[in-house]
Design an enzyme around this catalytic site. Sequence first.
Site, mmCIF file in Angstrom:
data_model
loop_
_atom_site.group_PDB
_atom_site.id
_atom_site.type_symbol
_atom_site.label_atom_id
_atom_site.label_comp_id
_atom_site.label_asym_id
_atom_site.label_seq_id
_atom_site.Cartn_x
_atom_site.Cartn_y
_atom_site.Cartn_z
ATOM 1 N N HIS A 207 23.086 127.705 71.864
ATOM 2 C CA HIS A 207 23.632 126.676 70.968
ATOM 3 C C HIS A 207 24.609 125.776 71.726
ATOM 4 C CE1 HIS A 207 25.214 125.296 66.958
ATOM 5 N NE2 HIS A 207 26.277 125.050 67.720
ATOM 6 N N GLU A 208 25.552 126.405 72.438
ATOM 7 C CA GLU A 208 26.547 125.645 73.207
ATOM 8 C C GLU A 208 25.902 124.921 74.383
ATOM 9 O OE1 GLU A 208 29.521 125.122 72.181
ATOM 10 O OE2 GLU A 208 29.266 126.486 70.476
ATOM 11 N N HIS B 209 24.654 121.522 73.277
ATOM 12 C CA HIS B 209 25.703 120.497 73.341
ATOM 13 C C HIS B 209 25.916 120.036 74.776
ATOM 14 C CE1 HIS B 209 26.849 121.078 69.196
ATOM 15 N NE2 HIS B 209 27.220 122.327 69.382
ATOM 16 N N ASP C 139 30.269 121.724 64.048
ATOM 17 C CA ASP C 139 29.443 120.626 64.545
ATOM 18 C C ASP C 139 29.198 119.589 63.461
ATOM 19 O OD1 ASP C 139 29.280 121.938 66.977
ATOM 20 O OD2 ASP C 139 27.430 122.978 66.452
#
Length: 421
Positions: free
Chosen positions: A66-67, A70, A169
């Site tokens: 997930h990170e 980004h 987010d």
Amino acid sequence: MDGKWQIGSLLGIPLYIDPSWFFILGLVTLVNSQEITQLNLVEDLWLAWIAGLILALFLFISVLLHELGHSLVALTQGINVNSITLFLFGGVAAMEKESDNPTEAFWVASAGPLVSLGLSILLFTVSYSLRSSNNSDTIGRLLVYMTEDTARINLVLGIFNLIPGLPLDGGQVLKAIVWKIKGDRFTGVRWAAASGQLIGWLGISFGLLIILLTGSLSGLWIVFIGWFVRRNAENYKNITELQESLLSITASEIMEREFRVVNTHLNLLQFAQNYLLSELHDHMVYFASSEGRYRGLIVVEDLQNIERSQWDTVTLWDVVRPLNTIPSVGEKTPLVTVIEKLEAIHERSLSVLSPAGAVAGIIDRGDIVKAIATHHQLPIPETEIKRIKDEGTYPSYLQLPAIAKTLEDLTKAKIENKQQL
């Protein structure tokens, strides 16, 4: 998270784990192993614990991906990613700066949830295929369960992070949308921070309600998450207000007149005897003048380059640094520029010049912190201000150079975007 440990790197991005990560790893392992046992998926307790640990690690791999989503989008925008850290409440990607415009900010914020939702779809598809293959043995049932559970985790991770409130987010997405509509980043942050604070309080209230109605502590985790969201949303609001003040406060509002004006015709011996030896302030700033005009700055260290035997013949005229050559700012210079310039010269103070070119005042780091404390009603005592003045360093809890640099980068990017349009 100062005590974090580096566990490696991915695509050049350092990966860290915070000590709090081990607590949640153990807790998730325990919960998963108990559920696997209750569902009779395995007969051996040790196998249930191993499966629980693997599921817990899958959770954090999901958070890491997930990170990473980004981070990869940020890298395509030329933004360096300093680190990715896993901790109690998930993960965080520390980026060098924010995106230059709302569209780029939107895609950086959206990338994480999109990765999680994409993983969820992929894992549900794999789970369906495993079920269709009629794997009825222990390993087969366990694989189906673990795949479905990880798919659900990613679904929840994606949906939860889309809640429109900072620091989630979804809050970053909301900030980008408002930024785009209003044309002002600060307005976007204020909206998203206010939404985050509301969501945080709702989470705390809902968790407490569960505890009161059921007598169970299962709502305690919701309380913790609500507190985390509320606190970080408030931090976003405070930093934004600080950034706005760095743009609105000018040098003339915070400068002090704690300097001495001496006659340019004094020789070095007279200057030393009349001022340096009797001055109580170790870091006093001296300007030289004659015929009613400022001639420049006297830097005490410059005197050390001249033989003592010549001090009675060499005058301040010979060592003065003209005003047009010294680091200085104008009276209308915003505080953000003052901070950046003061850091660039690595000096204790900066001169402030009037439009006519005369010395209007000086600014040091203590003056800057004092102005911010007054403007934001921060409880910073005078003793702390004096320490900052004497040592020439900002307190660790007020990272003004980093905040100013971020703000300067955003301001420059805004100007460049306007020029391109």
